[in-house]
Design a protein around this motif. Structure first.
Motif, short mmCIF file in Angstrom:
data_model
loop_
_atom_site.label_atom_id
_atom_site.label_comp_id
_atom_site.label_asym_id
_atom_site.label_seq_id
_atom_site.Cartn_x
_atom_site.Cartn_y
_atom_site.Cartn_z
N GLN A 1 10.01 11.17 -18.48
CA GLN A 1 10.33 11.87 -17.25
C GLN A 1 10.84 10.89 -16.21
O GLN A 1 10.20 9.89 -15.93
N GLN A 2 12.01 11.18 -15.65
CA GLN A 2 12.55 10.32 -14.61
C GLN A 2 11.96 10.73 -13.27
O GLN A 2 12.09 11.88 -12.85
N LEU A 3 11.32 9.81 -12.58
CA LEU A 3 10.58 10.09 -11.37
C LEU A 3 11.37 9.65 -10.14
O LEU A 3 12.12 8.68 -10.17
N GLU A 4 11.17 10.37 -9.04
CA GLU A 4 11.78 9.97 -7.79
C GLU A 4 11.05 8.76 -7.21
O GLU A 4 9.85 8.58 -7.42
N GLU A 5 11.79 7.97 -6.47
CA GLU A 5 11.17 6.82 -5.80
C GLU A 5 10.73 7.26 -4.41
O GLU A 5 11.53 7.73 -3.62
N ASN A 6 9.45 7.10 -4.10
CA ASN A 6 8.92 7.50 -2.81
C ASN A 6 8.38 6.32 -2.01
O ASN A 6 7.94 6.50 -0.87
N ARG A 7 8.40 5.11 -2.59
CA ARG A 7 7.88 3.93 -1.89
C ARG A 7 8.96 3.40 -0.93
O ARG A 7 10.06 3.08 -1.37
N PRO A 8 8.65 3.31 0.37
CA PRO A 8 9.68 2.96 1.36
C PRO A 8 10.42 1.67 1.06
O PRO A 8 11.64 1.60 1.25
N ASP B 1 0.86 -1.18 0.00
CA ASP B 1 0.00 0.00 0.00
C ASP B 1 0.90 1.23 0.00
O ASP B 1 1.61 1.49 0.98
N PHE B 2 0.89 1.98 -1.10
CA PHE B 2 1.72 3.17 -1.22
C PHE B 2 0.86 4.44 -1.36
O PHE B 2 1.28 5.43 -1.94
N GLY B 3 -0.35 4.40 -0.83
CA GLY B 3 -1.29 5.49 -1.04
C GLY B 3 -0.87 6.81 -0.43
O GLY B 3 -1.33 7.86 -0.87
N GLN B 4 -0.01 6.78 0.60
CA GLN B 4 0.38 8.02 1.25
C GLN B 4 1.79 8.47 0.88
O GLN B 4 2.34 9.38 1.51
N THR B 5 2.36 7.87 -0.14
CA THR B 5 3.66 8.33 -0.59
C THR B 5 3.53 9.69 -1.25
O THR B 5 2.47 10.09 -1.71
N LYS B 6 4.65 10.40 -1.31
CA LYS B 6 4.66 11.74 -1.88
C LYS B 6 4.21 11.71 -3.34
O LYS B 6 4.53 10.79 -4.08
N PHE B 7 3.48 12.75 -3.76
CA PHE B 7 3.01 12.82 -5.14
C PHE B 7 4.17 13.05 -6.11
O PHE B 7 5.20 13.62 -5.75
N ASP B 8 3.99 12.58 -7.36
CA ASP B 8 4.96 12.83 -8.41
C ASP B 8 4.75 14.23 -8.97
O ASP B 8 3.62 14.73 -9.07
N ASN B 9 5.86 14.87 -9.34
CA ASN B 9 5.78 16.21 -9.90
C ASN B 9 5.49 16.14 -11.39
O ASN B 9 6.38 15.92 -12.22
N ALA B 10 4.21 16.31 -11.76
CA ALA B 10 3.83 16.28 -13.18
C ALA B 10 4.39 17.51 -13.89
O ALA B 10 4.38 18.62 -13.36
N ILE B 11 4.88 17.33 -15.13
CA ILE B 11 5.44 18.42 -15.90
C ILE B 11 4.96 18.32 -17.35
O ILE B 11 4.46 17.27 -17.78
N LEU B 12 5.12 19.41 -18.09
CA LEU B 12 4.92 19.38 -19.53
C LEU B 12 6.23 18.91 -20.14
O LEU B 12 7.21 19.67 -20.23
N ASN B 13 6.27 17.66 -20.56
CA ASN B 13 7.50 17.05 -21.04
C ASN B 13 7.53 17.08 -22.56
O ASN B 13 6.81 16.34 -23.22
N LEU B 14 8.37 17.95 -23.12
CA LEU B 14 8.55 18.04 -24.56
C LEU B 14 9.86 17.41 -25.02
O LEU B 14 10.22 17.50 -26.19
N GLU B 15 10.56 16.76 -24.08
CA GLU B 15 11.84 16.15 -24.40
C GLU B 15 11.62 14.81 -25.09
O GLU B 15 10.55 14.20 -25.01
N PRO B 16 12.65 14.29 -25.76
CA PRO B 16 12.52 12.97 -26.41
C PRO B 16 12.57 11.81 -25.43
O PRO B 16 12.38 10.66 -25.83
N PHE B 17 12.81 12.11 -24.15
CA PHE B 17 12.94 11.05 -23.15
C PHE B 17 11.78 11.11 -22.17
O PHE B 17 11.16 12.14 -21.96
#
Length: 797
Positions: free
Chosen positions: A295-302, A277-293
């Motif tokens: 978005q690399q996301l941080e890991e917040n699951r303990p 259950d990871f419901g209370q982990t920190k939210f991901d920072n959504a962005i407007l991604n115009l890059e060819p790659f």
């Protein structure tokens, strides 16, 4: 000066250097009575223990003995369950001791005492335990390259403020450490004291900053003998309740699960997570991604952040792959549309085993299984609905074998394997790493060789090789590096890597001061040169010269200046989104400044302007980051951060069609505002606020067609609307209470929304109004985690 005085001074300096250079030794004393962790140190047995004293400044004035009015005395006791540490930290101005109350693992503006323990005395990894003057705990796994504060152990500590300074008492169970099976233990040990108002750190065993390696410069703890450690079995059951409401409707969810931690022996631990259950982990920072790659996301699951230091070796493990986006998209006919495409895959279970043998062999094994996931497809002609598998049942494996030797060197084997059920893509990546240091830690040779194998419709292999040599001691240091990455090198099933098919040469030279001057407490100058050449075309994709200056003033303000020149024509092989195509990038210069005021002050601020100028008419970027923070008192603080980027006449990909690859010249703005606040009721109970608003637009004003030469020619016929306007809002208000060691009750209110459109709106107030008038989702959740020690339960019965 007389000859007698000169001789005495010579022997005093020589003797001081000899004392500072040798390793100190402390004897731990065995006990049978109970020690109450109350910060008072009133048990008689403490009076008979050996004393660690005569601390020496680590920074900024390296090597300076601690003054008598700040003397520090530390003692160590032990029994079959734990080691016990007491520290008397004298201060001639106790009213000036800094003691901000923060969340766990957040240092804040506070004095600190810490113990660094290396159970194998191999000079390569510490278990570090910190306590602030307000009683807040911090802990981490530390290597020479990093401190991993996502690792959390269960241990006790109490602090008492006194008229002479402050007192620390700690109990660190053996379950929180790793050590050999030897009957007589010899541990690496150091103590550190931080006096925050003076921005000074002192250690018991001297750490010479002229030497790049810190951990091998620890002292020695002896005396721990014939211990019979208890069974290390911990159960962490948890239960969560969620209420979610939006314009679509409302929903209530109940969850329950179990984490298991089992000590296979004193060196190895098994961690398992069932029904995660990871419901209370920190939210991901959504962005407007115009890059060819992606978005690399941080890991917040303990589970994927705690104790994963072994799995990070070789950079082949990107844990967000597990339970991330599906690996395929369903095939659809012209009359079909996808009505439901899950953005993530559910994690079924995961287990990891990690530890190190008495001879220095570290072993890490991680396995995770994710659920079969399907997309829903609608036939618009017949109304028929069907489902297609977009991610099968998948198994992820990581295996790491890390052999340490000579107190400062290692050789490592890493394997990352992804196996998907059926005819879906499988992958296997192996790496051999080495990190070799001279006996005195003055020079370092490190590198790797990695090989990837992909099994899909068309199988392919690839490899990467790297070699680095650097001088790691003294005021003047340098680094030489070379790298080769083949065309088909691919680690992206369980790792993350964007750039392939190139070779690289890099070098830098640096100068630093090791003791304060009349102007600076610290100062470092670094100059570097970096070249990357694409293997197939032999074209330059990076060619840069740079200078970095980093310094801390006597007032403890931080200054940084960076300038990078790219005086060569280079080519981007990723922006066109097609293999063997590339686009020309003009010459450019980048510069950035960072000013961070002394964070000990009630009001502090970070100011970071940056600027990029291209050798192309009207093309450039500029940015500004502002981060003011105000600390009202030791309990309450608030911080705001604004990050603004403006891109003018930037050229990027927008489409690929039958006429070719289409680029656009566009203007873009990015604005991100973050507000964080903290109120601490005490050192185990806090209220936290995190709010983020992100807005970005991209406005195209001229289109081009990419030629095979890599240059762009005007395209006057392309007329599709590829403009973008993006709004994202996140708001978290949480209450956390650590009501017992390892046990927590948390209540979270979350409010969030996201809005995308192709109609650009440059008025910020209208964008804010639009996102708050959209379908915001509200979530209220309560979570309880309870830490159960098998030994405590056993003793009760």
């Amino acid at each position: 000066m007389s000859k007698l005085h000169s001789t005495a001074l010579f022997f005093l300096i020589f003797f001081s250097h000899a004392v500072f250079s040798q390793k100190k030794t402390l004897q731990a004393k065995s006990i049978t009575e109970n020690i109450t962790i109350d910060g008072k140190i009133n048990e008689k047995i403490w009076e008979t223990a050996s004393v660690a004293s005569d601390f020496i400044m680590f920074e900024p004035d390296n090597g300076k003995p601690i003054s008598h009015d700040k003397k520090t005395e530390v003692k160590v006791l032990y029994d079959n369950n734990a080691i016990y540490i007491s520290a008397l930290l004298y201060d001639n101005e106790p009213e000036k001791i800094q003691k901000e109350i923060t969340n766990r693992d957040v240092f804040g503006v506070s004095d600190h005492f810490s113990v660094y323990i290396n159970g194998f005395n191999d000079g390569q990894q510490d278990f570090r335990f910190f306590v602030s003057a307000s009683g807040v705990q911090m802990d981490c796994l530390a290597t020479e390259d990093s401190e991993d504060f996502t690792w959390d152990a269960i241990w006790d500590s109490e602090v008492t403020l006194t008229e002479f300074g402050w007192v620390v008492e700690m109990k660190i169970p053996y379950a929180a450490l790793r050590f050999s099976k030897a009957d007589k233990q010899t541990w690496g040990l150091n103590f550190m004291r931080e006096i925050k108002r003076d921005v000074q750190k002192y250690t018991w065993n001297r750490i010479d900053t002229k030497i790049g390696a810190v951990i091998p410069q620890a002292g020695i703890l002896e005396g721990i003998e014939s211990i019979e450690t208890p069974t290390r079995l911990f159960l962490i059951p948890y239960s969560s309740a969620y209420y979610q409401q939006s314009d679509i409707g409302s929903d209530t969810t109940l969850k329950a699960g179990l984490d298991i931690k089992y000590g296979i022996n004193d060196s190895f631990t098994l961690d398992a997570i069932l029904v995660p259950d990871f419901g209370q982990t920190k939210f991901d920072n959504a962005i407007l991604n115009l890059e060819p790659f992606e978005q690399q996301l941080e890991e917040n699951r303990p589970f994927f952040t705690e104790g994963t230091d072994l799995f990070s070796k070789g950079n082949l493990f990107y844990s967000r792959r597990i339970g991330g986006a599906p690996s395929t998209e369903p095939a659809t006919a012209e009359n079909e549309e996808i009505t439901n495409y899950p953005s993530t895959v559910d994690l079924l279970n995961a287990v990891k085993i990690s530890g190190r043998t008495e001879k220095g062999l570290g072993i890490g094994f991680l396995n995770a299984v994710t659920e079969k996931t399907k997309a829903t497809i609608l036939n618009n002609d017949t109304g028929e609905v069907r489902k297609e598998v977009i991610e099968p049942l998948a198994n992820y494996n990581m295996l790491v074998l890390d052999q340490r030797f000579n107190q400062n060197s290692s050789v490592t084997f890493v394997n990352a394997n992804t196996t998907r059920n059926g005819s879906f893509r499988d992958a296997n990546v192996s790496g051999l790493l080495f990190d070799l240091n001279t006996k005195k830690n003055t020079y370092n040779l490190y590198g790797d060789f990695k090989y990837s194998t992909i099994n899909t419709i068309e199988d392919y292999d690839g490899y990467k090789a790297e070699l680095n040599f650097r001088k790691t001691s003294g005021k003047y240091r340098y680094l030489f590096s070379g790298k080769y990455v083949s065309k088909n090198y691919d680690v992206n099933d369980l790792g993350i890597n964007f750039y392939t098919n190139y070779h690289n040469a890099y070098a830098n030279g640096s100068y630093r001061i090791v003791n304060p001057t009349k102007i600076f407490n610290t100062f470092k100058l670094n100059q570097y040169i970096n070249f990357e050449i694409e293997n197939t075309s032999k074209k330059l994709q990076t060619g840069a010269f740079g200078t970095e200056i980093k310094a801390t003033t006597l007032r403890n303000d931080y200054l940084e200046f960076v300038v990078e020149f790219s005086p060569f024509k280079t080519f981007d092989f990723y922006e066109p989104r097609e293999y063997e195509r590339y686009v020309f990038i003009p010459e450019k210069v980048f510069t950035a400044i960072n000013f961070t005021s002394n964070e000990n002050n009630a009001f502090s601020i970070i100011i970071q302007p940056s600027f990029t100028k291209y050798n192309e008419d009207g093309r450039g970027n500029y940015g500004l980051y502002l981060g003011p923070k105000y600390r009202f008192n030791d309990r309450l603080s608030i911080a705001f951060a604004m990050d603004y980027i403006n891109q003018t006449n930037y050229r990027g990909w927008v489409d690929s069609n039958e006429t070719g690859i289409i680029f656009a010249e566009r203007n873009r703005e990015i604005l991100q505002n973050d507000l964080t606040g903290k109120y601490s009721l005490n050192n185990k109970m806090t209220i936290n606020l995190t709010a983020r608003y992100y807005w970005s637009y991209s406005k195209n004003h001229e289109f081009f067609t990419l030629q095979n030469s890599g240059y762009l020619t005007p395209n006057s016929t392309y007329a599709e609307n590829k403009d973008r306007n993006f709004n994202s809002w996140n708001f978290d208000l949480s209450y956390s209470w650590w009501f017992a060691p390892g046990s927590e009750i948390s209540i979270l209110y979350r409010n969030y929304g996201l809005e995308r459109t192709d109609m650009v709106q440059k008025d910020l107030s209208k964008n804010l109004k639009s996102i708050f008038n959209s379908d915001l989702t509200n979530v209220l959740s309560i979570s309880i985690r309870y830490f159960i020690d098998y030994n405590a339960v056993k003793n009760k019965f």
